[in-house]
Design a protein around this motif. Structure first.
Motif, PDB file in Angstrom:
ATOM      1  N   PHE A   1       0.836  -1.219   0.000  1.00 30.25           N
ATOM      2  CA  PHE A   1       0.000   0.000   0.000  1.00 30.25           C
ATOM      3  C   PHE A   1       0.865   1.261   0.000  1.00 30.25           C
ATOM      4  CE2 PHE A   1       0.159   2.275   4.036  1.00 30.25           C
ATOM      5  CZ  PHE A   1       0.892   1.404   4.818  1.00 30.25           C
ATOM      6  N   MET A   2       2.033   1.231   0.676  1.00 34.71           N
ATOM      7  CA  MET A   2       2.821   2.476   0.767  1.00 34.71           C
ATOM      8  C   MET A   2       3.498   2.820  -0.555  1.00 34.71           C
ATOM      9  SD  MET A   2       5.978   1.159   3.051  1.00 34.71           S
ATOM     10  CE  MET A   2       4.931   0.211   4.131  1.00 34.71           C
TER      11      MET A   2
ATOM     12  N   VAL B   1       4.269   9.707  -2.772  1.00 35.47           N
ATOM     13  CA  VAL B   1       4.469   9.994  -1.348  1.00 35.47           C
ATOM     14  C   VAL B   1       3.808  11.332  -1.015  1.00 35.47           C
ATOM     15  CG1 VAL B   1       6.203  10.572   0.390  1.00 35.47           C
ATOM     16  CG2 VAL B   1       6.553   8.621  -1.141  1.00 35.47           C
ATOM     17  N   ASP B   2       3.012  11.346   0.056  1.00 35.61           N
ATOM     18  CA  ASP B   2       2.288  12.557   0.474  1.00 35.61           C
ATOM     19  C   ASP B   2       3.223  13.409   1.335  1.00 35.61           C
ATOM     20  OD1 ASP B   2      -0.850  13.127   2.270  1.00 35.61           O
ATOM     21  OD2 ASP B   2       0.803  14.441   1.660  1.00 35.61           O
TER      22      ASP B   2
ATOM     23  N   GLU C   1       2.447  13.994   4.894  1.00 39.00           N
ATOM     24  CA  GLU C   1       2.760  12.878   5.812  1.00 39.00           C
ATOM     25  C   GLU C   1       4.261  12.775   6.041  1.00 39.00           C
ATOM     26  OE1 GLU C   1      -0.500   9.909   3.903  1.00 39.00           O
ATOM     27  OE2 GLU C   1       1.381   8.964   4.530  1.00 39.00           O
TER      28      GLU C   1
ATOM     29  N   TYR D   1      15.421   5.994   1.471  1.00 38.81           N
ATOM     30  CA  TYR D   1      14.711   6.801   2.468  1.00 38.81           C
ATOM     31  C   TYR D   1      14.610   6.073   3.811  1.00 38.81           C
ATOM     32  CZ  TYR D   1      11.444   9.947   4.684  1.00 38.81           C
ATOM     33  OH  TYR D   1      10.856  10.809   5.574  1.00 38.81           O
ATOM     34  N   ASN D   2      14.840   4.770   3.804  1.00 36.20           N
ATOM     35  CA  ASN D   2      14.690   3.961   5.019  1.00 36.20           C
ATOM     36  C   ASN D   2      15.949   3.162   5.311  1.00 36.20           C
ATOM     37  OD1 ASN D   2      11.672   4.268   5.723  1.00 36.20           O
ATOM     38  ND2 ASN D   2      11.752   3.973   3.508  1.00 36.20           N
TER      39      ASN D   2
ATOM     40  N   ASP E   1      17.760   3.085   8.157  1.00 37.60           N
ATOM     41  CA  ASP E   1      18.120   2.851   9.574  1.00 37.60           C
ATOM     42  C   ASP E   1      17.954   1.383   9.978  1.00 37.60           C
ATOM     43  OD1 ASP E   1      18.284   5.559   9.448  1.00 37.60           O
ATOM     44  OD2 ASP E   1      16.353   5.924  10.454  1.00 37.60           O
TER      45      ASP E   1
ATOM     46  N   GLU F   1      11.022  -0.233  11.953  1.00 37.96           N
ATOM     47  CA  GLU F   1      10.154   0.365  10.921  1.00 37.96           C
ATOM     48  C   GLU F   1      10.865   0.415   9.580  1.00 37.96           C
ATOM     49  OE1 GLU F   1       9.039   4.440  11.490  1.00 37.96           O
ATOM     50  OE2 GLU F   1       7.619   4.395   9.825  1.00 37.96           O
ATOM     51  N   ASP F   2      12.130   0.903   9.598  1.00 43.52           N
ATOM     52  CA  ASP F   2      12.868   1.001   8.335  1.00 43.52           C
ATOM     53  C   ASP F   2      13.114  -0.379   7.742  1.00 43.52           C
ATOM     54  OD1 ASP F   2      12.909   3.646   9.066  1.00 43.52           O
ATOM     55  OD2 ASP F   2      14.937   3.962   8.314  1.00 43.52           O
TER      56      ASP F   2
ATOM     57  N   ILE G   1      10.006  -1.614   6.007  1.00 42.15           N
ATOM     58  CA  ILE G   1       9.735  -0.979   4.712  1.00 42.15           C
ATOM     59  C   ILE G   1      10.717  -1.504   3.656  1.00 42.15           C
ATOM     60  CG2 ILE G   1       9.722   1.232   3.468  1.00 42.15           C
ATOM     61  CD1 ILE G   1       8.638   2.491   6.077  1.00 42.15           C
TER      62      ILE G   1
HETATM   63  C1  LIG Z   1       7.057   4.800   0.923  1.00 42.56           C
HETATM   64  C2  LIG Z   1       8.188   5.099   1.847  1.00 42.56           C
HETATM   65  O1  LIG Z   1       9.342   4.995   1.460  1.00 42.56           O
HETATM   66  C3  LIG Z   1       7.941   5.527   3.215  1.00 42.56           C
HETATM   67  N1  LIG Z   1       8.993   5.457   4.038  1.00 42.56           N
HETATM   68  C4  LIG Z   1       8.708   5.844   5.281  1.00 42.56           C
HETATM   69  N2  LIG Z   1       9.666   5.811   6.263  1.00 42.56           N
HETATM   70  C5  LIG Z   1       9.504   6.288   7.512  1.00 42.56           C
HETATM   71  O2  LIG Z   1       8.496   6.845   7.922  1.00 42.56           O
HETATM   72  C6  LIG Z   1      10.714   6.087   8.427  1.00 42.56           C
HETATM   73  C7  LIG Z   1      11.930   6.792   7.854  1.00 42.56           C
HETATM   74  N3  LIG Z   1      13.071   6.590   8.790  1.00 42.56           N
HETATM   75  C8  LIG Z   1      12.792   7.050  10.119  1.00 42.56           C
HETATM   76  C9  LIG Z   1      11.530   6.372  10.665  1.00 42.56           C
HETATM   77  N4  LIG Z   1      10.399   6.559   9.758  1.00 42.56           N
HETATM   78  S1  LIG Z   1       7.109   6.327   5.468  1.00 42.56           S
HETATM   79  C10 LIG Z   1       6.786   5.995   3.821  1.00 42.56           C
HETATM   80  C11 LIG Z   1       5.453   6.186   3.318  1.00 42.56           C
HETATM   81  C12 LIG Z   1       4.395   5.567   3.985  1.00 42.56           C
HETATM   82  C13 LIG Z   1       3.095   5.786   3.527  1.00 42.56           C
HETATM   83  O3  LIG Z   1       2.068   5.189   4.170  1.00 42.56           O
HETATM   84  C14 LIG Z   1       2.833   6.593   2.467  1.00 42.56           C
HETATM   85  C15 LIG Z   1       3.880   7.189   1.820  1.00 42.56           C
HETATM   86  O4  LIG Z   1       3.610   7.953   0.748  1.00 42.56           O
HETATM   87  C16 LIG Z   1       5.205   6.982   2.237  1.00 42.56           C
END
Ligand SMILES: CC(=O)c1nc(NC(=O)[C@H]2CNCCN2)sc1-c1cc(O)cc(O)c1
Length: 130
Positions: A29-30, A35-36, A39, A85-86, A88, A92-93, A96
């Motif tokens: 889904f992400m 990317v918004d 958010e 972007y992720n 770490d 969470e990273d 993803i």
């Molecule tokens: C798609 C993507 O790469 C993505 N990465 C995220 N990483 C983080 O939030 C990590 C980054 N490191 C520090 C801890 N947080 S949030 C996110 C995302 C999720 C959605 O539900 C919609 C959207 O458009 C993008």
């Protein structure tokens, strides 16, 4: 040339089906929409060329892809962006990154399972002639 258009039409039908299957998968889904930045405000500071499955689908309709390789290059871009972007070690990273790798493997598997290689060769020949 008409034969070429038939081949490319078949490719577009095939790629739409794969893109729809990937976009239906809840795991991804992400990756389904751009990317918004509300958010994720710093996203565009880090990721210079965003990509997502909805954009991929509109590129199919705009005849942007004339072989599966070009389509997979944009899938790889979605994956690369997510890994960048992720980075770490956080759960969470990692989660993803895992989903991004799963998206790549599923996309390649769908292409391999449903596209015979001489169809792709024909598409490559059309691409290389253009
Ligand atoms: C798609 C993507 O790469 C993505 N990465 C995220 N990483 C983080 O939030 C990590 C980054 N490191 C520090 C801890 N947080 S949030 C996110 C995302 C999720 C959605 O539900 C919609 C959207 O458009 C993008």
């Amino acid at each position: 040339i008409c034969q070429e258009e038939n081949t490319l039409r078949e490719l577009r039908i095939f790629l739409r089906d794969i893109c729809a299957k990937l976009a239906r998968n809840k795991q991804f889904f992400m990756f389904t929409k751009p990317v918004d930045v509300e958010e994720v405000p710093d996203y565009l500071d880090i990721i210079k060329e965003p990509m997502d499955l909805e954009t991929l689908m509109s590129k199919i309709d705009k005849h942007s892809y004339i072989c599966a390789r070009d389509f997979l290059d944009d899938i790889d871009l979605i994956v690369r962006n997510a890994l960048e972007y992720n980075p770490d070690k956080s759960a969470e990273d990692k989660h993803i990154r895992h989903r991004a790798c799963s998206l790549r493997d599923k996309a390649y598997a769908f292409i391999k399972a449903e596209m015979d290689s001489d169809f792709e060769d024909t598409c490559r020949d059309i691409r290389d002639k253009r």
